[in-house]
Design a protein around this motif. Structure first.
Motif, PDB file in Angstrom:
ATOM      1  N   UNK A   1       0.805  -1.218   0.000  1.00 16.89           N
ATOM      2  CA  UNK A   1       0.000   0.000   0.000  1.00 16.89           C
ATOM      3  C   UNK A   1       0.834   1.262   0.000  1.00 16.89           C
ATOM      4  N   UNK A   2       0.140   2.392   0.042  1.00 19.23           N
ATOM      5  CA  UNK A   2       0.843   3.663  -0.130  1.00 19.23           C
ATOM      6  C   UNK A   2       0.410   4.742   0.851  1.00 19.23           C
ATOM      7  N   UNK A   3      -0.372   4.381   1.845  1.00 21.47           N
ATOM      8  CA  UNK A   3      -0.784   5.392   2.825  1.00 21.47           C
ATOM      9  C   UNK A   3       0.280   5.553   3.891  1.00 21.47           C
ATOM     10  N   UNK A   4       0.148   6.587   4.696  1.00 18.00           N
ATOM     11  CA  UNK A   4       1.043   6.771   5.839  1.00 18.00           C
ATOM     12  C   UNK A   4       0.201   7.104   7.060  1.00 18.00           C
ATOM     13  N   UNK A   5       0.363   6.310   8.125  1.00 23.23           N
ATOM     14  CA  UNK A   5      -0.332   6.561   9.384  1.00 23.23           C
ATOM     15  C   UNK A   5       0.634   7.199  10.373  1.00 23.23           C
ATOM     16  N   UNK A   6       0.067   7.662  11.475  1.00 24.91           N
ATOM     17  CA  UNK A   6       0.786   8.141  12.650  1.00 24.91           C
ATOM     18  C   UNK A   6       1.414   9.539  12.517  1.00 24.91           C
ATOM     19  N   UNK A   7       2.221   9.768  11.545  1.00 20.38           N
ATOM     20  CA  UNK A   7       3.063  10.970  11.493  1.00 20.38           C
ATOM     21  C   UNK A   7       2.260  12.222  11.091  1.00 20.38           C
ATOM     22  N   UNK A   8       2.951  13.365  11.055  1.00 18.55           N
ATOM     23  CA  UNK A   8       2.323  14.618  10.642  1.00 18.55           C
ATOM     24  C   UNK A   8       1.729  14.514   9.233  1.00 18.55           C
ATOM     25  N   UNK A   9       2.394  13.711   8.379  1.00 18.33           N
ATOM     26  CA  UNK A   9       1.901  13.550   7.013  1.00 18.33           C
ATOM     27  C   UNK A   9       0.474  12.975   7.005  1.00 18.33           C
ATOM     28  N   UNK A  10       0.180  12.120   7.998  1.00 16.03           N
ATOM     29  CA  UNK A  10      -1.163  11.524   8.068  1.00 16.03           C
ATOM     30  C   UNK A  10      -2.212  12.614   8.265  1.00 16.03           C
ATOM     31  N   UNK A  11      -1.851  13.636   9.038  1.00 17.61           N
ATOM     32  CA  UNK A  11      -2.773  14.754   9.243  1.00 17.61           C
ATOM     33  C   UNK A  11      -2.913  15.559   7.942  1.00 17.61           C
ATOM     34  N   UNK A  12      -1.778  15.846   7.312  1.00 21.68           N
ATOM     35  CA  UNK A  12      -1.810  16.616   6.054  1.00 21.68           C
ATOM     36  C   UNK A  12      -2.624  15.865   4.998  1.00 21.68           C
ATOM     37  N   UNK A  13      -2.500  14.529   5.001  1.00 22.96           N
ATOM     38  CA  UNK A  13      -3.222  13.721   4.011  1.00 22.96           C
ATOM     39  C   UNK A  13      -4.738  13.747   4.227  1.00 22.96           C
ATOM     40  N   UNK A  14      -5.180  14.285   5.332  1.00 22.13           N
ATOM     41  CA  UNK A  14      -6.617  14.440   5.565  1.00 22.13           C
ATOM     42  C   UNK A  14      -7.086  15.850   5.260  1.00 22.13           C
ATOM     43  N   UNK A  15      -6.231  16.585   4.549  1.00 19.09           N
ATOM     44  CA  UNK A  15      -6.604  17.933   4.095  1.00 19.09           C
ATOM     45  C   UNK A  15      -6.384  18.012   2.585  1.00 19.09           C
ATOM     46  N   UNK A  16      -6.874  19.092   1.984  1.00 20.32           N
ATOM     47  CA  UNK A  16      -6.570  19.347   0.566  1.00 20.32           C
ATOM     48  C   UNK A  16      -6.176  20.813   0.431  1.00 20.32           C
ATOM     49  N   UNK A  17      -5.433  21.110  -0.625  1.00 22.47           N
ATOM     50  CA  UNK A  17      -4.966  22.488  -0.781  1.00 22.47           C
ATOM     51  C   UNK A  17      -5.980  23.309  -1.577  1.00 22.47           C
ATOM     52  N   UNK A  18      -6.005  24.589  -1.291  1.00 20.42           N
ATOM     53  CA  UNK A  18      -6.780  25.525  -2.119  1.00 20.42           C
ATOM     54  C   UNK A  18      -5.886  26.728  -2.378  1.00 20.42           C
ATOM     55  N   UNK A  19      -5.716  27.040  -3.643  1.00 21.34           N
ATOM     56  CA  UNK A  19      -4.869  28.156  -4.014  1.00 21.34           C
ATOM     57  C   UNK A  19      -5.749  29.400  -4.217  1.00 21.34           C
ATOM     58  N   UNK A  20      -5.410  30.478  -3.541  1.00 19.90           N
ATOM     59  CA  UNK A  20      -6.194  31.716  -3.666  1.00 19.90           C
ATOM     60  C   UNK A  20      -5.296  32.780  -4.283  1.00 19.90           C
ATOM     61  N   UNK A  21      -5.721  33.333  -5.409  1.00 19.71           N
ATOM     62  CA  UNK A  21      -4.917  34.324  -6.143  1.00 19.71           C
ATOM     63  C   UNK A  21      -5.625  35.669  -6.042  1.00 19.71           C
ATOM     64  N   UNK A  22      -4.965  36.642  -5.468  1.00 17.93           N
ATOM     65  CA  UNK A  22      -5.596  37.947  -5.238  1.00 17.93           C
ATOM     66  C   UNK A  22      -4.938  38.977  -6.151  1.00 17.93           C
ATOM     67  N   UNK A  23      -5.758  39.645  -6.951  1.00 16.84           N
ATOM     68  CA  UNK A  23      -5.232  40.725  -7.790  1.00 16.84           C
ATOM     69  C   UNK A  23      -5.232  42.006  -6.968  1.00 16.84           C
ATOM     70  N   UNK A  24      -4.069  42.616  -6.801  1.00 20.48           N
ATOM     71  CA  UNK A  24      -3.967  43.762  -5.897  1.00 20.48           C
ATOM     72  C   UNK A  24      -4.254  45.088  -6.590  1.00 20.48           C
ATOM     73  N   UNK A  25      -3.933  45.207  -7.887  1.00 24.42           N
ATOM     74  CA  UNK A  25      -4.139  46.503  -8.562  1.00 24.42           C
ATOM     75  C   UNK A  25      -5.471  46.515  -9.275  1.00 24.42           C
TER      76      UNK A  25
END
Ligand code: NAD
Length: 500
Positions: A476-500
């Motif tokens: 398998x390819x999962x990781x338990x226990x470590x900090x990565x296990x917590x990160x693997x239960x999240x997803x990223x969202x990229x927010x792009x803000x135009x300032x001008x």
């Protein structure tokens, strides 16, 4: 021998009245179809409890409410400190319930009570605390970009996480899955293994007692092919966190592909090598630790060091030493007796499967050095198997290639370090490995060259919460226990803000 300590655990076992109903939306209830699963004590054959057996309807109800609570934000958008406090309190309640949790797993799957107290319960408490304390240690980022823009990346929870767990560490595997999922702000539906649901149901009660909102953590016992499949196919579920066999792990990817392409983390089987090089100084002490890495928890351990690769020059002495240690230390007995080091296998079907592997190894020409049969302790319902070691094993034999998941080891001679690494990697699995040597350079080279997720040098199965637990290849390819296990239960969202 009926010692005071022995009687203490039997008294707890006799007095315990476990919760046997499903937990959905903060309410314990019978399965909608009224069905139950019989949980049987593998040490005696006696009925432990009739447990509500959820089906697809119950799973759908649990997933619906979990998704609703997620969108409402009762947990996912709770103030961070409050979520941390609830999970810390949850870990304390697990610790306060340690005797009952230990007894429930021992009654249902036969694990020695001493192991429950030394490994499983402390492991569960530590995992819950670690994940609670880690919530504010994971972070998004704000990469430098053009002067007229701001770019930041958030880490956000996934939604509903479905957790499907095996029977060999019922409490600890459940906590390895639910702790990072809950800490990250997800809602959870847990489907424990058919043989071992009681500690999972108690976990559900403790979460509510700790102040967890209704419907955020739901527990639905049931059959794998029915309830497990329904959970893994649910369109509400964004991730399946699975620990179990490689065969069912494959199914998880199929279910995901056929439905909503949910993420899958899979912690699967193993056939882990323990390599002994010719230079080890204290062969007897190495043999003792190798026996522990093989026979702990009756060998029902994904990372059991079940392929023992020994340099030809010390092979015969080593076989005698491991056999001697195993015979002295691992005598199957009453798992509620704190002196017992080896309990029964989980059920009759599994006992039969392990005995078939033993018979197959004999037919393939391997020689049993110790063990090789069932033990008829007390009653026909007992599921004990003798600690068994085969010598003269060729790595191509079935006993060296397939996961037995019982107290059965294969000793395979090797002709030096390169041969040992070749044999170790000649396996479809890649979960763990051990290397025993006094030569540091060789130890690190072997660790680098082994195809697996975890390597222990001059030790086996020790570790801490920082250790990513998981495998390569068919493990398998999962990781338990470590900090990565917590990160693997999240997803990223990229927010792009135009300032001008
Ligand atoms: P299993 O695969 O039979 O069952 C695991 C879980 O999947 C159970 O809850 C079961 O009810 C469910 N299930 C079964 N069929 C299903 C289906 N068709 N759809 C959905 N769910 C289904 O495994 P097991 O016998 O309970 O556990 C032993 C296995 O677990 C061994 O292979 C062992 O190596 C592995 N394991 C791996 C790790 C690890 O960290 N890599 C840890 C512990 C156990």
């Amino acid at each position: 021998m009926d010692t005071t300590a022995d009687r203490r655990w039997h008294s707890i076992a006799e007095a315990v009245r476990p919760e046997t109903r499903l937990l959905i939306d903060g309410q314990f209830r019978a399965a909608a179809n009224g069905q139950t699963l019989a949980s049987v004590n593998p040490a005696t054959g006696a009925l432990v409890a009739n447990i509500a057996c959820g089906d697809a309807g119950d799973i759908d109800a649990a997933c619906d409410v979990a998704a609703k609570r997620f969108r409402q934000g009762v947990w996912s958008r709770m103030r961070l400190r409050q979520r941390v406090d609830i999970l810390i309190r949850f870990s304390e309640l697990i610790a306060e319930s340690s005797d009952i949790l230990a007894v429930l797993d021992t009654l249902e799957m036969g694990k020695p009570i001493a192991e429950m107290c030394a490994i499983d319960v402390p492991g569960a408490v530590l995992t819950m605390r670690f994940m609670a304390e880690s919530i504010d240690k994971i972070a998004g980022s704000a990469p430098l970009t053009n002067p007229d823009a701001l770019h930041y990346i958030l880490r956000q929870p996934l939604g509903v996480v479905g957790c499907i767990t095996p029977w060999n560490y019922p409490l600890m595997m459940a906590v390895w899955k639910i702790a990072p999922a809950l800490a990250a702000g997800n809602s959870v539906v847990l489907k424990p293994a058919e043989d071992t649901s009681l500690s999972a149901l108690l976990l559900g009660r403790l979460f509510l007692e700790a102040g967890g909102p209704d419907g955020v953590f739901n527990v639905v016992p049931g059959r794998g092919a029915v309830a497990g499949q329904a959970l893994a196919r649910s369109m509400h579920v964004e991730k399946i966190a699975f620990t179990g066999s490689t065969a069912i792990g494959r199914q998880m990817y199929r279910y995901a592909a056929d439905t909503n392409l949910k993420a899958v983390s899979a912690e699967l089987g193993g056939k882990s090598p323990q390599i002994v090089l010719a230079d080890v100084e204290d062969l007897s002490s190495v043999a003792e630790k190798i026996a522990d890495g093989l026979f702990g928890n009756q060998g029902e351990v994904c990372s059991a060091g079940s392929r023992i690769l020994v340099d030809r020059s010390v092979h015969d002495d080593f076989c005698d030493l491991v056999a001697g240690h195993a015979a002295r230390k691992y005598r199957p007995g009453d798992p509620l007796d704190p002196e017992t080091t080896m309990g029964p296998l989980v059920n009759k079907m599994h006992q039969g499967r392990v005995l078939d592997y033993i018979e197959g190894a004999r037919q393939d020409g391997a020689t049993p050095v110790i063990g090789g049969g069932a033990i008829d302790r007390n009653a026909g319902g007992a599921c004990f198997v003798e600690p068994t070691l085969f010598a003269g094993v060729d790595n191509r034999m079935k006993i060296a290639q397939e996961e037995v998941f019982g107290p059965v080891g294969a000793i395979i001679p090797h002709a030096g370090v390169e041969d040992a690494v070749r044999i170790a990697n000649d396996s479809p699995y890649g979960l763990a490995a051990g290397v025993w040597t006094c030569n540091l350079g060789k130890a690190h080279r072997v660790a680098r060259d082994l195809e697996c997720g975890m390597v222990w040098i001059n030790g086996y199965m020790n570790g801490d919460m920082s250790q990513p637990w998981g495998g390569w290849k068919l493990s398998g390819h999962g990781r338990d226990k470590c900090l990565q296990a917590l990160i693997d239960n999240t997803q990223s969202k990229s927010v792009w803000v135009t300032l001008d």
